[in-house]
Design an enzyme around this catalytic site. Sequence first.
Site, PDB file in Angstrom:
ATOM      1  N   GLU A   1      -8.945  -5.254  -5.604  1.00  0.00           N
ATOM      2  CA  GLU A   1      -9.312  -6.188  -6.668  1.00  0.00           C
ATOM      3  C   GLU A   1     -10.112  -5.466  -7.749  1.00  0.00           C
ATOM      4  OE1 GLU A   1      -9.372 -10.273  -4.004  1.00  0.00           O
ATOM      5  OE2 GLU A   1     -11.261  -9.518  -4.822  1.00  0.00           O
TER       6      GLU A   1
ATOM      7  N   GLU B   1       1.012  -4.977  -0.977  1.00  0.00           N
ATOM      8  CA  GLU B   1       2.436  -4.651  -0.941  1.00  0.00           C
ATOM      9  C   GLU B   1       2.794  -3.645  -2.038  1.00  0.00           C
ATOM     10  OE1 GLU B   1       0.922  -7.617  -0.995  1.00  0.00           O
ATOM     11  OE2 GLU B   1       2.252  -9.205  -0.263  1.00  0.00           O
TER      12      GLU B   1
HETATM   13 ZN   LIG Z   1       1.439  -9.456  -4.575  1.00  0.00          ZN
END
Ligand SMILES: [Zn+2]
Length: 135
Positions: free
Chosen positions: A45, A56
């Site tokens: 983040e 991912e």
């Molecule tokens: Zn995602």
Amino acid sequence: MTRKADLATIARETLRHAYAPYSGYRVGAALETESGEVFSGCNVENASYGLTICAERAAAAKAVSAGHRRFRRLVVATERDRAAVPCGACCQFVAEFGDDTMVYSVANKETLSWSLKDLIPHAFTGSMLEREAGT
Ligand SMILES: [Zn+2]
């Protein structure tokens, strides 16, 4: 060939490295390439929320950076009870390298699976960028 259970273990271990100070929603991913190599990733983040990178896509970027272009399986892990569904951006990103990747999501009380084509049946592809006559 790495077993799905092994991929889940790798994804769970990787989520411990997640940088999620804002959402507290930690995610790990393990991506198996067509040749059987495994690349892991976690969500990262950012205070500028839009810059956040999902687990991912982090795993896929690592695989592509190592020269891989085809993926066999992607396992996503959270530490919550409910399994996470990969977001649209990640589905589009991974679909760039083929929509036949199997996707698994493991959580404390739930495991889900799909083909990538199930998750994004109409991905934007490079063929759509081809010039049409007169353009
Ligand atoms: Zn995602």
